[in-house]
Enzyme design. Structure first.
Site, PDB file in Angstrom:
ATOM      1  N   GLY A  72     -21.493 -49.633  37.305  1.00  0.00           N
ATOM      2  CA  GLY A  72     -21.036 -49.994  38.630  1.00  0.00           C
ATOM      3  C   GLY A  72     -19.628 -49.532  38.937  1.00  0.00           C
ATOM      4  N   THR A  73     -18.739 -49.637  37.958  1.00  0.00           N
ATOM      5  CA  THR A  73     -17.350 -49.237  38.178  1.00  0.00           C
ATOM      6  C   THR A  73     -17.246 -47.755  38.527  1.00  0.00           C
ATOM      7  OG1 THR A  73     -16.371 -50.976  36.805  1.00  0.00           O
ATOM      8  CG2 THR A  73     -15.106 -48.927  37.043  1.00  0.00           C
ATOM      9  N   ASN A 152     -19.740 -61.511  43.218  1.00  0.00           N
ATOM     10  CA  ASN A 152     -20.052 -61.764  41.818  1.00  0.00           C
ATOM     11  C   ASN A 152     -19.584 -63.129  41.323  1.00  0.00           C
ATOM     12  OD1 ASN A 152     -17.618 -60.120  42.363  1.00  0.00           O
ATOM     13  ND2 ASN A 152     -17.134 -60.549  40.231  1.00  0.00           N
ATOM     14  N   GLN A 182     -24.501 -56.810  42.171  1.00  0.00           N
ATOM     15  CA  GLN A 182     -25.007 -58.158  41.919  1.00  0.00           C
ATOM     16  C   GLN A 182     -26.301 -58.463  42.670  1.00  0.00           C
ATOM     17  OE1 GLN A 182     -24.194 -60.340  39.733  1.00  0.00           O
ATOM     18  NE2 GLN A 182     -22.251 -59.511  39.003  1.00  0.00           N
ATOM     19  N   SER A 202     -26.170 -51.083  39.080  1.00  0.00           N
ATOM     20  CA  SER A 202     -25.895 -51.069  37.648  1.00  0.00           C
ATOM     21  C   SER A 202     -27.087 -51.589  36.868  1.00  0.00           C
ATOM     22  CB  SER A 202     -24.653 -51.928  37.358  1.00  0.00           C
ATOM     23  OG  SER A 202     -24.339 -51.929  35.990  1.00  0.00           O
ATOM     24  N   HIS A 204     -27.131 -53.085  33.586  1.00  0.00           N
ATOM     25  CA  HIS A 204     -27.079 -54.255  32.710  1.00  0.00           C
ATOM     26  C   HIS A 204     -27.117 -55.583  33.457  1.00  0.00           C
ATOM     27  CE1 HIS A 204     -22.719 -55.583  32.957  1.00  0.00           C
ATOM     28  NE2 HIS A 204     -22.658 -54.419  33.573  1.00  0.00           N
ATOM     29  N   THR A 240     -22.961 -34.985  29.282  1.00  0.00           N
ATOM     30  CA  THR A 240     -24.348 -35.019  28.826  1.00  0.00           C
ATOM     31  C   THR A 240     -25.000 -36.337  29.210  1.00  0.00           C
ATOM     32  OG1 THR A 240     -23.804 -33.607  26.946  1.00  0.00           O
ATOM     33  CG2 THR A 240     -25.860 -34.862  26.806  1.00  0.00           C
ATOM     34  N   CYS A 327     -15.084 -59.106  34.474  1.00  0.00           N
ATOM     35  CA  CYS A 327     -14.153 -57.975  34.431  1.00  0.00           C
ATOM     36  C   CYS A 327     -12.696 -58.409  34.497  1.00  0.00           C
ATOM     37  CB  CYS A 327     -14.448 -57.017  35.588  1.00  0.00           C
ATOM     38  SG  CYS A 327     -16.068 -56.256  35.475  1.00  0.00           S
TER      39      CYS A 327
END
Length: 387
Positions: A72-73, A152, A182, A202, A204, A240, A327
């Site tokens: 996400g960042t 979040n 989120q 994102s 995770h 990669t 974060c």
């Protein structure tokens, strides 16, 4: 030790077993570089294409509009910096809110130092942006607007449709970026329905692996890369490809969207039960998340307690929660989100975020409430003695 109760799903989720197994298979048998021209490379490339289709299908967009990132960042950075870098004539005025994720706010702070005019839209006591404030600052000089879909810390849902209407009326050329990290996988978000130009997601947060995310870039929007190198991901994200991570992300997205309605209904019932028990059990507790917020996140203040102390007492009982954004929760600062909502310092200091997933149960809630009933009187007494 008692069984684990994990209520910190907004920080990260436990990967699905199927995702772990699939990633292991990819790492073991499809280890070629997707840029290689031989069979092993083509096999890996085909798996990446499959995952890209899984992500694009979940958003109902063209697979060519999906660029994989490290999370996400990076998606937020690429969206904001990449657009402004590619479109210097779009203007020097940019707009966001006071409650965005640090990966947006820190970018805007840097852009302000670089000469951009930045407007931060305030929020009301529910954590929802004030649309009249947005109407007052947006102009023909505005280049980009960046707003999160779901906060979040509190689960507050932002009125993206209304934001877009204001944009179209005041400055239709301005680009709209939405941080949907989120919200993705919890509710359906179709960028084309909201006329969103750039959308960050994102892995995770949806029971996929860490270190992988994606950015939706509407066809026709020009972006310049922020990472330079071999030109992977149509020259927008060099490096990669993380093949196993991309594959895990794709499978997690497919799985969670297959169950999205059932998951939402289940979690909504969990939240309702949790709020009922908190209200019944703790007369001084304050629910900081408003009723229509995303049910996956609930923020609660327990008066006269330090949230970090309560967190560690819960941890000793194998119950995992958070004091706010993962974060920034390790920094000794007030939650800027709760501060922007107008909460008093004492209630900000005592705020705990409980965030649910479909794997949570009523039993989890009952055991958590029982633990809180046991812990809170003890740490309240200790605080009074020290005082």
């Amino acid at each position: 030790m008692s069984r684990e109760i994990y209520l910190d799903n907004s920080a990260t989720t436990k990967p699905y077993d199927e995702v772990i197994e699939y990633m292991n298979d990819v790492n073991r048998n499809f280890y070629g570089n997707p840029s290689s021209l031989h069979t092993k490379g083509i096999e890996a490339e085909n798996l990446v294409k499959r995952a890209r289709n899984q992500i694009s299908d979940s958003l109902k967009v063209d697979s060519k509009e999906i660029v994989f990132t490290s999370g996400g960042t990076e998606s937020n950075n690429l969206a904001i910096l990449g657009f402004l870098k590619a479109n210097p004539r779009a203007g020097k005025h940019i707009i966001t809110s006071e409650i965005e994720h640090p990966s947006v706010l820190e970018v805007f702070k840097q852009l302000a130092k670089d000469g951009y005019k930045v407007d931060y839209i305030p929020v009301d006591n529910k954590g929802v942006i004030k649309l009249d404030a947005l109407e007052n600052v947006i102009s023909s000089e505005t280049a980009l607007l960046s707003f999160m879909h779901t906060n979040n810390e509190t689960g507050a849902i932002q009125p993206i449709d209304e934001i877009n209407k204001i944009r179209k009326a005041k400055c239709p050329s301005a680009v709209l970026h939405v941080d949907a990290v989120q919200a993705f996988g919890k509710i359906r978000i179709f960028p084309k329905n909201y006329e969103i130009d750039l959308l960050s997601i994102s892995s995770h947060k949806i029971h996929g692996p860490k270190g992988i995310g994606a950015l939706y870039i509407r066809k026709g929007i020009r972006i310049k890369p922020v990472l330079l190198g071999g030109g992977q991901e149509v020259s927008l994200r060099s490096g990669t490809e993380n093949v196993s991570g991309i594959c895990g992300f794709g499978l997690a997205a497919e799985k969670i969207f297959n169950d999205i309605d059932a998951n939402y209904t289940h979690v909504a019932s969990i939240k309702e039960y949790f709020v009922q028990k908190i209200t019944e059990s703790f007369e001084d507790a304050i629910i900081n998340s408003y009723d229509q917020a995303l049910p996956y996140i609930i923020n609660v203040s327990f008066s006269n307690l330090k949230s970090e102390v309560l967190l560690h007492h819960l941890e000793q009982k194998n119950i995992y929660v958070s004091t706010g954004s993962a974060c920034s929760s390790n920094k000794k600062t007030h939650s800027y989100v709760l501060k922007a909502m107008g909460l008093e310092s004492k209630n900000i200091d005592s705020a705990i975020r409980f965030s649910f997933s479909a794997s949570n149960s009523i039993i989890d809630i009952d055991e958590t409430i029982a633990a809180l009933k046991e812990i809170i009187p003890v740490i309240s007494i200790k605080r009074k003695i020290k005082g």
